[in-house]
Design a protein around this motif. Structure first.
Motif, mmCIF file in Angstrom:
data_model
loop_
_atom_site.group_PDB
_atom_site.id
_atom_site.type_symbol
_atom_site.label_atom_id
_atom_site.label_comp_id
_atom_site.label_asym_id
_atom_site.label_seq_id
_atom_site.Cartn_x
_atom_site.Cartn_y
_atom_site.Cartn_z
ATOM 1 N N VAL A 1 0.844 -1.188 0.000
ATOM 2 C CA VAL A 1 0.000 0.000 0.000
ATOM 3 C C VAL A 1 0.885 1.246 0.000
ATOM 4 C CG1 VAL A 1 -1.696 1.315 1.309
ATOM 5 C CG2 VAL A 1 -1.897 -1.164 1.183
ATOM 6 N N SER A 2 0.787 2.001 -1.083
ATOM 7 C CA SER A 2 1.598 3.218 -1.159
ATOM 8 C C SER A 2 0.825 4.376 -0.533
ATOM 9 C CB SER A 2 1.928 3.551 -2.606
ATOM 10 O OG SER A 2 0.734 3.891 -3.282
ATOM 11 N N LEU A 3 1.539 5.459 -0.271
ATOM 12 C CA LEU A 3 0.904 6.641 0.309
ATOM 13 C C LEU A 3 -0.182 7.170 -0.621
ATOM 14 C CD1 LEU A 3 0.747 8.840 2.423
ATOM 15 C CD2 LEU A 3 2.704 9.958 1.366
ATOM 16 N N ALA A 4 0.111 7.134 -1.933
ATOM 17 C CA ALA A 4 -0.869 7.616 -2.914
ATOM 18 C C ALA A 4 -2.147 6.789 -2.823
ATOM 19 C CB ALA A 4 -0.276 7.535 -4.315
ATOM 20 N N GLU A 5 -1.988 5.471 -2.643
ATOM 21 C CA GLU A 5 -3.170 4.601 -2.539
ATOM 22 C C GLU A 5 -3.958 4.902 -1.265
ATOM 23 O OE1 GLU A 5 -1.889 0.606 -5.044
ATOM 24 O OE2 GLU A 5 -1.046 0.910 -3.045
ATOM 25 N N LEU A 6 -3.228 5.188 -0.180
ATOM 26 C CA LEU A 6 -3.912 5.545 1.068
ATOM 27 C C LEU A 6 -4.738 6.801 0.871
ATOM 28 C CD1 LEU A 6 -1.442 5.078 4.065
ATOM 29 C CD2 LEU A 6 -3.546 3.843 3.619
ATOM 30 N N LYS B 1 6.692 3.185 3.891
ATOM 31 C CA LYS B 1 7.379 3.667 5.086
ATOM 32 C C LYS B 1 7.002 5.123 5.371
ATOM 33 C CE LYS B 1 11.895 3.071 7.039
ATOM 34 N NZ LYS B 1 13.247 3.525 6.819
ATOM 35 N N GLY B 2 6.673 5.387 6.613
ATOM 36 C CA GLY B 2 6.395 6.773 7.007
ATOM 37 C C GLY B 2 5.062 7.318 6.525
ATOM 38 N N ALA B 3 4.188 6.441 6.002
ATOM 39 C CA ALA B 3 2.927 6.932 5.437
ATOM 40 C C ALA B 3 2.049 7.623 6.483
ATOM 41 C CB ALA B 3 2.158 5.783 4.789
ATOM 42 N N VAL B 4 2.101 7.165 7.720
ATOM 43 C CA VAL B 4 1.228 7.776 8.734
ATOM 44 C C VAL B 4 1.685 9.182 9.118
ATOM 45 C CG1 VAL B 4 0.464 5.590 9.722
ATOM 46 C CG2 VAL B 4 2.445 6.748 10.683
ATOM 47 N N LEU B 5 2.869 9.585 8.604
ATOM 48 C CA LEU B 5 3.342 10.935 8.920
ATOM 49 C C LEU B 5 2.856 11.952 7.899
ATOM 50 C CD1 LEU B 5 7.030 9.995 9.718
ATOM 51 C CD2 LEU B 5 5.115 10.057 11.290
ATOM 52 N N ASP B 6 2.139 11.480 6.892
ATOM 53 C CA ASP B 6 1.663 12.386 5.849
ATOM 54 C C ASP B 6 0.822 13.509 6.467
ATOM 55 O OD1 ASP B 6 1.119 13.226 3.151
ATOM 56 O OD2 ASP B 6 -0.914 12.490 3.484
ATOM 57 N N ALA B 7 0.934 14.696 5.865
ATOM 58 C CA ALA B 7 0.297 15.879 6.463
ATOM 59 C C ALA B 7 -1.202 15.693 6.670
ATOM 60 C CB ALA B 7 0.563 17.094 5.597
ATOM 61 N N LEU B 8 -1.938 15.316 5.619
ATOM 62 C CA LEU B 8 -3.384 15.320 5.773
ATOM 63 C C LEU B 8 -4.070 13.996 5.440
ATOM 64 C CD1 LEU B 8 -4.085 18.838 4.228
ATOM 65 C CD2 LEU B 8 -3.903 18.258 6.638
ATOM 66 N N TYR B 9 -3.969 13.558 4.198
ATOM 67 C CA TYR B 9 -4.885 12.509 3.762
ATOM 68 C C TYR B 9 -4.317 11.091 3.760
ATOM 69 C CZ TYR B 9 -7.934 16.335 2.744
ATOM 70 O OH TYR B 9 -8.722 17.430 2.895
ATOM 71 N N GLY B 10 -3.077 10.921 4.198
ATOM 72 C CA GLY B 10 -2.544 9.562 4.291
ATOM 73 C C GLY B 10 -3.379 8.759 5.275
ATOM 74 N N THR B 11 -3.422 9.236 6.497
ATOM 75 C CA THR B 11 -4.285 8.643 7.532
ATOM 76 C C THR B 11 -4.954 9.822 8.238
ATOM 77 O OG1 THR B 11 -2.404 8.659 9.034
ATOM 78 C CG2 THR B 11 -2.921 6.573 7.967
ATOM 79 N N PRO B 12 -6.028 10.369 7.642
ATOM 80 C CA PRO B 12 -6.571 11.639 8.154
ATOM 81 C C PRO B 12 -7.049 11.566 9.591
ATOM 82 C CG PRO B 12 -7.989 10.715 6.454
ATOM 83 C CD PRO B 12 -6.774 9.865 6.497
ATOM 84 N N ASP B 13 -7.338 10.369 10.073
ATOM 85 C CA ASP B 13 -7.875 10.303 11.427
ATOM 86 C C ASP B 13 -6.948 9.569 12.387
ATOM 87 O OD1 ASP B 13 -9.984 11.278 12.961
ATOM 88 O OD2 ASP B 13 -10.772 9.254 13.190
ATOM 89 N N ARG C 1 3.864 13.808 13.541
ATOM 90 C CA ARG C 1 3.734 15.137 12.926
ATOM 91 C C ARG C 1 4.271 15.129 11.496
ATOM 92 N NH1 ARG C 1 8.046 15.669 16.772
ATOM 93 N NH2 ARG C 1 10.019 15.652 15.653
ATOM 94 N N SER C 2 3.746 16.052 10.705
ATOM 95 C CA SER C 2 4.179 16.106 9.318
ATOM 96 C C SER C 2 5.266 17.165 9.143
ATOM 97 C CB SER C 2 2.980 16.421 8.424
ATOM 98 O OG SER C 2 3.307 17.395 7.485
ATOM 99 N N THR C 3 6.330 16.779 8.469
ATOM 100 C CA THR C 3 7.443 17.703 8.256
ATOM 101 C C THR C 3 7.020 18.860 7.358
ATOM 102 O OG1 THR C 3 8.796 15.728 8.324
ATOM 103 C CG2 THR C 3 9.901 17.747 7.700
ATOM 104 N N ALA C 4 6.173 18.563 6.373
ATOM 105 C CA ALA C 4 5.736 19.614 5.455
ATOM 106 C C ALA C 4 5.031 20.725 6.231
ATOM 107 C CB ALA C 4 4.808 19.014 4.402
ATOM 108 N N LEU C 5 4.142 20.331 7.141
ATOM 109 C CA LEU C 5 3.430 21.336 7.933
ATOM 110 C C LEU C 5 4.385 22.120 8.826
ATOM 111 C CD1 LEU C 5 0.051 19.804 9.146
ATOM 112 C CD2 LEU C 5 0.448 21.575 7.457
#
Lengths: 81, 351, 239
Positions: free
Chosen positions: B220-225, B293-305, B313-317
């Motif tokens: 499962v890639s981040l894009a798929e999440l 790897k690291g998908a749960v660190l995505d800023a918003l929509y990787g794992t929104p909840d 925390r997200s590095t981008a934010l």
């Protein structure tokens, strides 16, 4: 004010060290509320200091209302001495 | 010559596969002979029935019935003998020693928590199912009260974590993402773990992992999440993350380091890199699909909840926040510099 | 030249302001530890940082309601104080910006003069309007939701999930902190660095009695305002 701040800083550092030590020695005493009480104490101080002029005014008014006369009577003999 | 070698290799291959298959087949036939009666509640009664589907996939099922019930003869059940049962210690001695030293010893036996015919490894059980074992004895409301005495947001922690994440030790902890489904509407229904059947309906007959793993590459890639979370088709579904142990010890007690929130929360993003999508199988076990790897660190929509303060925390934010703060420093630094340079203009004026 | 004192900041506003200031600074510092615990370890434990952050948030929310009740119910000057007028938008903003960015350096006087009736210059009004009516309520509400997620979980989901809520909270908090830098700096921009800060603590602003306000809106000429009975205090001679 500066000395107060210094005391506060020393106290915070001490508390920080103390709770770290406790964690290390395995004593599970929860000290995490101490900072909260310190914070609330500071808040109360702000409120009290801001209310002080109003309170003095109020006390002054009450004093002159109830004790104004007595105060004068007391003051007179003192003045005689 | 060449064809001869090829033939020989083929025969060798066939032999090897037969050697490995035969014992398995033997176990399967042996199990199916037993399950012919024991798979049917009408034939043997509720207390002796074994769910074939779930038993076959357990490590115990792979060993075969005879390993634990050695005394069963060909005459069973007409011989009238009660079949022997092995004790768990026979194979699981280290675990039972560890358990004997724990607070649970003497209060619950192995079978109070485990059903040998449905025993699965820790990674094949959902966090929710793990807690079901604990809740048999530990009342949910009592546990909420007890944790609420010291743990901030105790209800959230108790409902979002397997108990054993804090109450047993493991070498490694990962994030398991489960698909949960809203039952009913917003006002009436809460979310519950989505069953295999529910997910099958949702995926229209495709393998259920393709609900998320759209290109079916077993990853499962981040894009798929993101696609899963933003797809309006999935608006009743969402991903729930749990920190789950990879291996479970049986030294049940509150691990000393778990009193400190920093065990999970102050570990920083580096510690929260590994996650799996965990999906229900028809037999009640859970299958894991590795997640980027690291998908749960995505800023918003990787794992929104799914958010763990202090560690996902997200590095981008962070960078956006930094730019905002820098914006706030423009006046003090820029204006302040000019202010110092032009201070003579103002002192003149005041004179 | 004698000095007169004007009662510029009434007690509830001063209490609000300093509780707010102390609260927000505490929130910023604890917030940094809560988001970056692996980099910053200022407070004893993570839990103490969280608890302090929660309590400070509640204090700020409480003091915000004090501010709101005072302006909206007691003095009934909420909109008048914070809503920029047409003139403010058309000319005032540019005039004030010109002062900050150019004429201040040339030594000119501030085109705006604070009076109890017209406390803020057009730029302050616009900034405070955004901050007090949008930023602080949003940061407080998102913070309240984060303080206890479970009971309002559906609301969190309606917003889009916990992560989106956290993103809103974090970025708005950064905005507030950025404003704080600018606010504190601009507060030092008086004749002396403490000229504007003192009245916020004592309530009284000192000024030369002969001095006339530079920018007068409507009837709020300084002497009459200073003597207004609404504040309950009259202009006093400097003791």
């Amino acid at each position: 004010m500066k000395s107060k701040l210094t005391i506060l800083m020393v106290l915070t550092t001490q508390l920080g060290l103390a709770s770290n030590l406790m964690a290390a020695t395995g004593v599970r005493e929860d000290t995490s509320m101490v900072l909260v009480y310190l914070f609330l104490g500071m808040c109360a101080m702000i409120v009290i200091m801001q209310l002080m002029p109003a309170m003095f005014l109020l006390f002054g008014m009450l004093k002159s209302l109830f004790f104004g006369h007595k105060g004068q009577v007391k003051a007179n003999p003192a003045a005689k001495h | 010559m060449k064809t001869e070698i090829v033939h020989k290799i083929m025969i060798l291959g066939l032999q090897i596969s037969l050697y490995t298959l035969i014992p398995l087949l033997a176990v399967a036939t042996e199990n199916s002979a037993c399950l012919e009666c024991h798979g049917d509640a009408a034939a043997v009664g509720e207390s002796l029935v074994i769910e074939a589907l779930s038993f076959d996939n357990t490590a115990h099922g792979e060993l075969g019935c005879h390993i634990c019930h050695a005394s069963i003869s060909d005459g069973h059940p007409d011989d009238g003998l009660t079949p022997s049962r092995t004790s768990c210690v026979e194979c699981h001695d280290p675990i039972s020693q560890e358990y004997a030293a724990s607070l649970h010893a003497g209060k619950a036996s192995c079978s109070d928590c485990h059903t040998p015919h449905r025993a699965l490894g820790p990674t094949a059980v959902s966090g929710h199912d793990m807690n079901r074992q604990c809740l048999t004895c530990h009342d949910h409301a009592d546990m909420l009260d007890k944790h609420g005495e010291w743990l901030p947001q105790a209800d959230l922690h108790v409902s979002m974590l397997p108990c054993i994440t804090c109450h047993s030790s493991s070498d490694q902890y990962v994030i398991s993402l489960y698909i949960i489904k809203r039952h009913g509407n917003m006002l009436s229904g809460g979310y519950e773990l989505a069953s295999f059947d529910e997910l099958s309906v949702q995926s229209n007959g495709r393998p259920i992992e393709q609900l998320v793993d759209r290109n079916a590459d077993g990853y499962v890639s981040l894009a798929e999440l993101r696609m899963f979370n933003l797809d309006p088709e999935n608006k009743q579904l969402r991903l729930q993350g749990m920190i789950t142990p990879e291996g479970v010890s049986h030294n049940f007690r509150t691990q000393d380091d778990r009193w400190d929130c920093s065990f999970c929360h102050a570990s920083g993003p580096a510690a929260r890199q590994v996650s799996f999508l965990s999906l229900a199988e028809p037999d009640g076990s859970y299958k894991r699909v590795p997640v980027e790897k690291g998908a749960v660190l995505d800023a918003l929509y990787g794992t929104p909840d799914f958010y763990m303060v202090g560690s996902t925390r997200s590095t981008a934010l962070n960078y956006v926040g930094l730019v905002i703060l820098a914006g706030g420093l423009v006046m003090p630094i820029g204006h302040g510099t000019l202010r110092i340079l032009t201070r003579k203009n103002r002192t003149k004026e005041e004179e | 030249m004698s000095k007169i004192k004007i009662y510029l900041q009434p007690t509830p506003i001063r209490i609000w302001h300093w509780l707010n200031a102390f609260g927000i600074i505490t929130l910023c510092i604890t917030g940094v530890q809560i988001r970056f615990p692996d980099h910053l370890h200022l407070f004893a434990s993570y839990k103490s940082a969280i608890l302090l952050h929660n309590v400070a948030g509640l204090v700020v929310a409480f003091s915000f309601s004090l501010w709101f009740i005072y302006y909206a119910v007691v003095s009934r000057t909420l909109l008048k104080t914070y809503m920029p007028s047409r003139d403010d938008l058309e000319h005032g903003l540019a005039r004030q910006a010109k002062f900050y960015l150019l004429t201040y350096f040339l030594g000119w006087k501030n085109p705006h003069h604070a009076t109890p009736d017209n406390k803020f210059n057009p730029m302050q009004k616009s900034a405070y309007l955004a901050i007090m009516f949008i930023l602080v309520p949003l940061v407080s509400l998102s913070g309240l939701l984060l303080t206890n997620v479970s009971p309002m979980r559906d609301l969190v989901l309606m917003i889009g999930g916990l992560k989106i809520l956290v993103a809103i909270h974090f970025l708005l908090a950064c905005c507030l902190c950025a404003f704080l830098f600018t606010h504190v700096y601009l507060a030092t921009l008086g004749k002396t660095p403490l000229e504007h800060i003192k009245p916020m603590w004592t309530g009284w602003e000192e000024e030369d009695s002969t001095e006339q306000p530079h920018h007068v809106t409507g009837s709020s000429r300084l002497p009459s305002v200073a003597a207004m009975p609404r504040t309950g205090m009259t202009t006093r001679r400097r003791p």
